[in-house]
Design an enzyme around this catalytic site. Sequence first.
Site, PDB file in Angstrom:
ATOM      1  N   ASP A 176       2.638 -10.679   2.826  1.00 30.08           N
ATOM      2  CA  ASP A 176       1.519 -10.581   3.778  1.00 30.08           C
ATOM      3  C   ASP A 176       0.162 -10.861   3.159  1.00 30.08           C
ATOM      4  O   ASP A 176      -0.793 -11.131   3.878  1.00 30.08           O
ATOM      5  CB  ASP A 176       1.481  -9.175   4.393  1.00 30.08           C
ATOM      6  N   THR A 191       3.951  -8.455  -1.766  1.00 31.00           N
ATOM      7  CA  THR A 191       4.249  -8.562  -0.332  1.00 31.00           C
ATOM      8  C   THR A 191       3.845  -9.958   0.128  1.00 31.00           C
ATOM      9  O   THR A 191       2.839 -10.497  -0.320  1.00 31.00           O
ATOM     10  CB  THR A 191       3.484  -7.527   0.520  1.00 31.00           C
ATOM     11  N   ASP A 222      -1.913  -8.785   2.142  1.00 36.29           N
ATOM     12  CA  ASP A 222      -2.850  -7.882   2.850  1.00 36.29           C
ATOM     13  C   ASP A 222      -3.254  -6.689   2.005  1.00 36.29           C
ATOM     14  O   ASP A 222      -3.618  -5.631   2.534  1.00 36.29           O
ATOM     15  CB  ASP A 222      -2.211  -7.387   4.155  1.00 36.29           C
ATOM     16  N   MET A 275       5.182 -14.214   9.921  1.00 37.76           N
ATOM     17  CA  MET A 275       5.070 -12.803   9.579  1.00 37.76           C
ATOM     18  C   MET A 275       3.642 -12.447   9.142  1.00 37.76           C
ATOM     19  O   MET A 275       2.730 -13.258   9.268  1.00 37.76           O
ATOM     20  CB  MET A 275       6.069 -12.462   8.473  1.00 37.76           C
ATOM     21  N   ASP A 326       0.828  -1.230   0.000  1.00 36.20           N
ATOM     22  CA  ASP A 326       0.000   0.000   0.000  1.00 36.20           C
ATOM     23  C   ASP A 326       0.851   1.265   0.000  1.00 36.20           C
ATOM     24  O   ASP A 326       0.534   2.251  -0.675  1.00 36.20           O
ATOM     25  CB  ASP A 326      -0.910  -0.003   1.249  1.00 36.20           C
TER      26      ASP A 326
HETATM   27  O1  F6P Z   1       5.505  -6.557   4.865  1.00 32.67           O
HETATM   28  C1  F6P Z   1       6.317  -7.693   4.748  1.00 32.67           C
HETATM   29  C2  F6P Z   1       7.009  -7.972   6.067  1.00 32.67           C
HETATM   30  O2  F6P Z   1       7.778  -9.119   5.943  1.00 32.67           O
HETATM   31  C3  F6P Z   1       6.048  -8.129   7.242  1.00 32.67           C
HETATM   32  O3  F6P Z   1       5.434  -9.393   7.268  1.00 32.67           O
HETATM   33  C4  F6P Z   1       6.992  -7.884   8.387  1.00 32.67           C
HETATM   34  O4  F6P Z   1       6.335  -7.508   9.560  1.00 32.67           O
HETATM   35  C5  F6P Z   1       7.839  -6.733   7.838  1.00 32.67           C
HETATM   36  O5  F6P Z   1       7.850  -6.880   6.426  1.00 32.67           O
HETATM   37  C6  F6P Z   1       9.266  -6.723   8.343  1.00 32.67           C
HETATM   38  O6  F6P Z   1       9.827  -5.523   7.862  1.00 32.67           O
HETATM   39  P1  F6P Z   1      11.429  -5.388   7.758  1.00 32.67           P
HETATM   40  O7  F6P Z   1      11.893  -6.267   6.635  1.00 32.67           O
HETATM   41  O8  F6P Z   1      11.637  -3.914   7.459  1.00 32.67           O
HETATM   42  O9  F6P Z   1      11.988  -5.815   9.080  1.00 32.67           O
END
Ligand code: F6P
Length: 333
Positions: free
Chosen positions: A132, A130, A134, A174, A108
């Site tokens: 997620d 992503t 989401d 995650m 997003d």
């Molecule tokens: O949005 C993808 C993601 O892997 C989420 O599931 C997780 O909370 C976040 O990114 C972790 O972010 P970073 O890679 O900046 O630690």
Amino acid sequence: MAESKVKRIGVFTSGGDAPGMNAAVRAVVRTSLHMGIQCIGIRRGYHGLINCDVTPLTFESVSGLSRQGGTMLYSARSKEFQTEAGQERALATCKMLGIDGLVGIGGDGTFRGLQVLAKKGISVVGIPGTIDNDIACSSYTIGFDTACNTALDSIDRLRDTMQSHERCSVVEVMGRHAGHLALYVGVASGATAVLVPEEKIDYEHNLIEPIREARLAGRTHFMVIVAEGVEGGAYGVAQKVHEATALDTRVTILGHVQRGGHPSARDRVTATYMGYEAVKLLAAGKTNRVVCVQEDKYVDFDIDEALSMKKTLDPQTYSVMRALTGMEQVGMK
Ligand code: F6P
């Protein structure tokens, strides 16, 4: 083939990386070249656009890229792009390089950035990437399938040792503030219980009861999947389990291993189709769009509309998980 409305496309990846992003980049480049459009790779997302951190992309540049995890264009989050000055610098880069179309692959936040540039006259299309899953406008986001399989492989391994020692494994996956990954992996792994941030916390009905029922059925090892957005996380849940059941519990935080690995066939194909559709939209003169999957069809939404949508957990997966784990329907927040 009609004359393309754009002559030079910039492509970038932004936010948390996801397996399959490279396949989307490859598809954007190859489709562009097929349509007589030049393609420029922008490294490190909006940070790279602001600082003109670019590389020309040719047919050969992306050869063999589909099978590689991560993103060849790197990814980053840019605070400077939140400022008007940063946005103007990004626009200046587009003008200096003759970029009249942009494809942004991410979540997003990536689409909100594209919205800004669309308002400044650059044609833009977003691709949901992503792990997620989401993004409300799309039933699927690049990386989700690979991340589920990676998590599942680890959970299957954990089940062996939990069985040997008759323990309860509490695994954190995650998903940021969403429970799609946890829910899907919970069903795939046959978990005893799955906890997601979308649900009201009710440890008795969502966690302890299913474990007690499994025990009464003769089960001596237990698997609990916790989405990272659940209050207290896996350590908090493990403590609740031990306090209520005296079971020997072990916590595993899968973390960033879920973001790596060779993309699955589903992610490579989905990413390729999305990259292809994104370039087609730009060539047709469309802008401010997001390429999505809805009921296995590739469609596109206006970014403003897409960002106003809300995504809930898939009701069917949720009901199946509830039925098979014996978890009582507590209901969503
Ligand atoms: O949005 C993808 C993601 O892997 C989420 O599931 C997780 O909370 C976040 O990114 C972790 O972010 P970073 O890679 O900046 O630690």
